[in-house]
Design a protein around this motif. Structure first.
Motif, PDB file in Angstrom:
ATOM      1  N   PRO A   1      44.545  70.842 145.015  1.00  0.00           N
ATOM      2  CA  PRO A   1      43.725  70.310 146.111  1.00  0.00           C
ATOM      3  C   PRO A   1      43.884  68.807 146.312  1.00  0.00           C
ATOM      4  CG  PRO A   1      42.461  71.895 144.844  1.00  0.00           C
ATOM      5  CD  PRO A   1      43.743  71.674 144.086  1.00  0.00           C
ATOM      6  N   ASP A   2      44.200  68.066 145.243  1.00  0.00           N
ATOM      7  CA  ASP A   2      44.314  66.610 145.392  1.00  0.00           C
ATOM      8  C   ASP A   2      45.644  66.175 145.992  1.00  0.00           C
ATOM      9  OD1 ASP A   2      41.794  65.972 144.677  1.00  0.00           O
ATOM     10  OD2 ASP A   2      42.250  65.424 142.608  1.00  0.00           O
ATOM     11  N   LEU A   3      46.543  67.120 146.290  1.00  0.00           N
ATOM     12  CA  LEU A   3      47.761  66.736 147.002  1.00  0.00           C
ATOM     13  C   LEU A   3      47.433  66.251 148.412  1.00  0.00           C
ATOM     14  CD1 LEU A   3      50.656  69.171 146.061  1.00  0.00           C
ATOM     15  CD2 LEU A   3      50.106  66.911 145.187  1.00  0.00           C
TER      16      LEU A   3
ATOM     17  N   SER B   1      41.430  71.150 151.829  1.00  0.00           N
ATOM     18  CA  SER B   1      41.997  71.676 150.579  1.00  0.00           C
ATOM     19  C   SER B   1      40.907  71.824 149.515  1.00  0.00           C
ATOM     20  CB  SER B   1      43.120  70.771 150.061  1.00  0.00           C
ATOM     21  OG  SER B   1      42.587  69.543 149.608  1.00  0.00           O
ATOM     22  N   HIS B   2      39.779  71.129 149.696  1.00  0.00           N
ATOM     23  CA  HIS B   2      38.669  71.213 148.741  1.00  0.00           C
ATOM     24  C   HIS B   2      37.624  72.222 149.218  1.00  0.00           C
ATOM     25  CE1 HIS B   2      40.546  67.613 147.168  1.00  0.00           C
ATOM     26  NE2 HIS B   2      39.734  67.631 146.128  1.00  0.00           N
ATOM     27  N   SER B   3      38.069  73.449 149.537  1.00  0.00           N
ATOM     28  CA  SER B   3      37.122  74.455 150.039  1.00  0.00           C
ATOM     29  C   SER B   3      37.430  75.812 149.431  1.00  0.00           C
ATOM     30  CB  SER B   3      37.233  74.554 151.566  1.00  0.00           C
ATOM     31  OG  SER B   3      38.488  75.119 151.913  1.00  0.00           O
TER      32      SER B   3
ATOM     33  N   SER C   1      38.429  75.951 139.846  1.00  0.00           N
ATOM     34  CA  SER C   1      37.987  75.010 138.806  1.00  0.00           C
ATOM     35  C   SER C   1      38.044  73.581 139.331  1.00  0.00           C
ATOM     36  CB  SER C   1      38.844  75.158 137.543  1.00  0.00           C
ATOM     37  OG  SER C   1      40.140  74.606 137.741  1.00  0.00           O
ATOM     38  N   HIS C   2      38.996  73.327 140.231  1.00  0.00           N
ATOM     39  CA  HIS C   2      39.087  71.984 140.829  1.00  0.00           C
ATOM     40  C   HIS C   2      37.830  71.682 141.646  1.00  0.00           C
ATOM     41  CE1 HIS C   2      41.530  68.522 142.374  1.00  0.00           C
ATOM     42  NE2 HIS C   2      40.511  68.524 143.210  1.00  0.00           N
ATOM     43  N   LEU C   3      37.421  72.681 142.439  1.00  0.00           N
ATOM     44  CA  LEU C   3      36.248  72.484 143.294  1.00  0.00           C
ATOM     45  C   LEU C   3      35.000  72.295 142.435  1.00  0.00           C
ATOM     46  CD1 LEU C   3      37.039  75.289 145.905  1.00  0.00           C
ATOM     47  CD2 LEU C   3      37.831  72.918 145.866  1.00  0.00           C
TER      48      LEU C   3
ATOM     49  N   LEU D   1      34.771  71.108 139.278  1.00  0.00           N
ATOM     50  CA  LEU D   1      34.739  69.785 138.638  1.00  0.00           C
ATOM     51  C   LEU D   1      34.398  68.699 139.659  1.00  0.00           C
ATOM     52  CD1 LEU D   1      37.670  69.677 136.051  1.00  0.00           C
ATOM     53  CD2 LEU D   1      35.249  70.087 135.674  1.00  0.00           C
ATOM     54  N   ASP D   2      34.996  68.810 140.854  1.00  0.00           N
ATOM     55  CA  ASP D   2      34.694  67.800 141.882  1.00  0.00           C
ATOM     56  C   ASP D   2      33.237  67.904 142.329  1.00  0.00           C
ATOM     57  OD1 ASP D   2      37.161  66.691 141.785  1.00  0.00           O
ATOM     58  OD2 ASP D   2      37.828  67.343 143.770  1.00  0.00           O
ATOM     59  N   TYR D   3      32.717  69.147 142.390  1.00  0.00           N
ATOM     60  CA  TYR D   3      31.321  69.337 142.806  1.00  0.00           C
ATOM     61  C   TYR D   3      30.375  68.624 141.842  1.00  0.00           C
ATOM     62  CZ  TYR D   3      26.887  71.612 143.871  1.00  0.00           C
ATOM     63  OH  TYR D   3      25.576  71.845 144.176  1.00  0.00           O
TER      64      TYR D   3
HETATM   65 ZN   LIG Z   1      39.746  66.766 144.203  1.00  0.00          ZN
END
Ligand SMILES: [Zn+2]
Length: 196
Positions: free
Chosen positions: A40-42, A61-63, A98-100, A102-104
């Protein structure tokens, strides 16, 4: 929000946990999970090319919508029509998700605060009211200013806290993986006195 270190560790933990359970993709599942947890961070890249790295950051991408689509496409490739498609999709979704997660639970200082979890249903952004991770700082309208804030002492501290939070998850994943592998090995052993 969270740094690539925390995201990669979460992907590694999920990949290691899943590896013995997805025989159809066992050789690729660990690197794929790490890549999905970072993916997602790309969304920094188009902004970097335009000289403003955060221009498109924390967008679609963060959804969960992107998580479902991307993980399904990757699972299709990995499962190659095999019967483990659903299981592999679930693992890939968990890695991207898992990305979402951690960012949440991170801290966000840049508008719009949070991530558009429910895109494409809604563009509203979400973030935990109780932050757990301090989040990495990256600000600056130019790539140079942005890089200067990325490599800062505050970010080292943020990464240390991520290691403290995500590290135990990796340990737990290893323990559960071992228990699963042992149980499978015991199942495969002939039970004495069964064949009479
Ligand atoms: Zn992110």
């Amino acid at each position: 929000l969270a740094s690539p270190v925390g995201h990669a560790l979460a992907g590694l933990a999920l990949g290691r946990l899943a590896e013995p359970r997805v025989s159809a993709a066992s050789r690729l599942i660990v690197p794929v999970c790490i890549a999905l947890a970072l993916l997602p961070d790309l969304d920094f890249l188009p902004g970097v090319l335009l000289g403003n790295p955060t221009l498109y950051h924390q967008g679609e991408s963060h959804s969960l919508g992107a998580a479902l689509l991307v993980s399904f496409a990757v699972a299709l490739l990995l499962a190659r029509g095999g019967p483990q498609l659903l299981r592999i999709w679930l693992v890939c979704f968990a890695a991207y998700g898992s990305h979402l997660l951690l960012d949440y639970f991170g801290t966000d200082a840049r508008l719009p605060i949070g991530i558009p979890l429910l895109w494409p249903l809604s563009n509203a952004t979400w973030i935990s009211p109780v932050p757990i991770l301090p989040g990495v700082h990256h600000a600056g309208a130019t790539t140079d200013a942005w890089l200067a804030t990325v490599f800062s002492l505050a970010n080292l501290r943020a990464i240390a806290i991520e290691l403290i939070v995500v590290g135990p998850m990796l340990l737990l994943a290893e323990l559960r993986r071992r228990r699963y592998v042992r149980a499978r090995a015991a199942e495969a052993m002939p039970v004495p006195g069964e064949r009479q």
